[in-house]
Design an enzyme around this catalytic site. Structure first.
Site, PDB file in Angstrom:
ATOM      1  N   GLY A 129     -17.651   0.328   2.231  1.00 38.44           N
ATOM      2  CA  GLY A 129     -16.972  -0.903   0.517  1.00 38.44           C
ATOM      3  C   GLY A 129     -18.343  -2.111   0.681  1.00 38.44           C
ATOM      4  CB  SER A 130     -21.846  -2.538   1.713  1.00 38.06           C
ATOM      5  OG  SER A 130     -22.653  -1.382   1.137  1.00 38.06           O
ATOM      6  CG  ASN A 131     -23.515  -0.174  -3.226  1.00 43.44           C
ATOM      7  OD1 ASN A 131     -23.949  -0.159  -3.578  1.00 43.44           O
ATOM      8  ND2 ASN A 131     -23.683   0.790  -1.495  1.00 43.44           N
ATOM      9  CG  HIS A 157     -26.736  10.150  -3.855  1.00 43.63           C
ATOM     10  ND1 HIS A 157     -25.420  11.053  -2.884  1.00 43.63           N
ATOM     11  CD2 HIS A 157     -28.051  10.990  -3.424  1.00 43.63           C
ATOM     12  CE1 HIS A 157     -26.373  11.661  -2.562  1.00 43.63           C
ATOM     13  NE2 HIS A 157     -27.777  12.176  -2.761  1.00 43.63           N
ATOM     14  NE  ARG A 208     -10.883  13.497  -1.352  1.00 44.12           N
ATOM     15  CZ  ARG A 208     -10.395  15.066  -0.634  1.00 44.12           C
ATOM     16  NH1 ARG A 208     -10.505  15.064   0.507  1.00 44.12           N
ATOM     17  NH2 ARG A 208      -9.646  15.986  -1.391  1.00 44.12           N
ATOM     18  CG  ASN A 247     -22.133   8.905  -7.014  1.00 39.63           C
ATOM     19  OD1 ASN A 247     -21.260   8.003  -6.690  1.00 39.63           O
ATOM     20  ND2 ASN A 247     -22.524   9.946  -6.879  1.00 39.63           N
TER      21      ASN A 247
HETATM   22  C1  GAR Z   1     -24.034   3.918   0.190  1.00 41.44           C
HETATM   23  O1  GAR Z   1     -25.031   4.554   0.617  1.00 41.44           O
HETATM   24  C2  GAR Z   1     -23.578   5.067  -0.735  1.00 41.44           C
HETATM   25  O2  GAR Z   1     -25.364   5.230  -1.826  1.00 41.44           O
HETATM   26  C3  GAR Z   1     -22.996   5.974  -0.293  1.00 41.44           C
HETATM   27  O3  GAR Z   1     -22.202   5.849   0.756  1.00 41.44           O
HETATM   28  C4  GAR Z   1     -22.356   4.610   1.247  1.00 41.44           C
HETATM   29  C5  GAR Z   1     -21.462   3.855   1.017  1.00 41.44           C
HETATM   30  O4  GAR Z   1     -21.442   2.582   1.587  1.00 41.44           O
HETATM   31  N1  GAR Z   1     -22.598   7.444  -0.957  1.00 41.44           N
HETATM   32  C6  GAR Z   1     -22.679   8.797  -1.075  1.00 41.44           C
HETATM   33  O5  GAR Z   1     -23.294   9.028  -0.055  1.00 41.44           O
HETATM   34  C7  GAR Z   1     -22.077  10.072  -2.176  1.00 41.44           C
HETATM   35  N2  GAR Z   1     -22.586  10.807  -2.449  1.00 41.44           N
HETATM   36  P1  GAR Z   1     -20.659   1.509   1.204  1.00 41.44           P
HETATM   37  O6  GAR Z   1     -19.530   2.233   1.462  1.00 41.44           O
HETATM   38  O7  GAR Z   1     -20.675   0.964   2.186  1.00 41.44           O
HETATM   39  O8  GAR Z   1     -20.712   0.926  -0.357  1.00 41.44           O
END
Ligand code: GAR
Length: 216
Positions: free
Chosen positions: A14-16, A111, A93, A109
């Site tokens: 959940g950092s984003n 990525h 998901r 999203n």
């Molecule tokens: C992030 O690096 C995001 O870009 C990636 O998962 C991580 C989630 O980190 N997403 C994907 O790979 C989607 N295809 P977070 O939970 O700390 O935000």
């Protein structure tokens, strides 16, 4: 003016999501985080959101017979909070076509690669294995094709000799935390237009849709 209500979907750290929450604390930020939904009960991000005073819901996908039924339950939760923009933030998901179609033009999203390179899981590892000299992150509109929607903005990160998937992922993540709040701001300000499968961002300086990690 009323702030845009954003629903953030997470599956893990959940950092984003936290970077969006922090941005939305700024008085002049045009969006607010109306709710955070996780498909995983043990996602650390759920506690972060709760501690930040955000409405949270855990909707375990395993409780539903198929993807669309799960996504309809998520949508009911988002609608309950008046959400106008869905931000996928580490939501791991695969979606049925129904969800991006329902939220068409209102779902983003992030990525961890410069799309269209390195779609899917382990994007940072794929960049290293390919010998790429540059990678980064992309915010894009979500369409049924995985990681395939129109690109809004990107941040470029140099791949260093000796990088592992983890060290690269950490440097990309720092840029994700700059990029996502910026794009959500633009969306809330009504600056994003889709035309012929591409995104125009109006009223921003030329080049504003590409960040470089080596620049502040
Ligand atoms: C992030 O690096 C995001 O870009 C990636 O998962 C991580 C989630 O980190 N997403 C994907 O790979 C989607 N295809 P977070 O939970 O700390 O935000």
């Amino acid at each position: 003016m009323a702030k845009l209500k954003v629903g953030v979907l997470i599956s893990g750290r959940g950092s984003n999501m936290a970077s969006l929450v922090r941005a939305a604390w700024e008085e002049d930020y045009p969006a607010e985080i109306a709710c955070v939904v996780s498909n995983a009960a043990d996602a650390p991000g759920v506690k972060i959101a709760r501690d930040a005073g955000i409405a949270t819901a855990v909707i375990p996908h395993g409780d539903y017979p198929d993807r669309e039924t799960f996504e309809r339950a998520v949508t009911a939760e988002l609608d309950k909070h008046g959400v106008r923009l869905v931000a996928l933030a580490g939501f791991m998901r695969v979606l049925s076509p129904w969800f991006p179609q329902y939220w068409q033009g209102r779902i983003l999203n992030i990525h961890p690669s410069l799309l269209p390179a390195f779609k899917g899981l382990d994007a940072q590892r794929k960049a290293i294995d390919a010998g790429a000299r540059v990678s980064g992150c992309t915010v894009h509109f979500v369409v049924p094709e995985i990681d395939g929607g129109p690109i809004v903005a990107q941040a470029a990160v140099r791949v260093l000799a000796g990088d592992t998937a983890d060290t690269l992922a950490n440097r990309i993540l720092q840029q994700e935390h700059r990029l996502y709040p910026l794009v959500v701001r633009w969306f809330a300000e009504g600056r994003l237009r889709q035309k012929d499968g591409r995104v125009e961002v109006t009223g921003v300086p030329p080049g504003a849709t590409l960040l470089f990690s080596e620049e502040p």
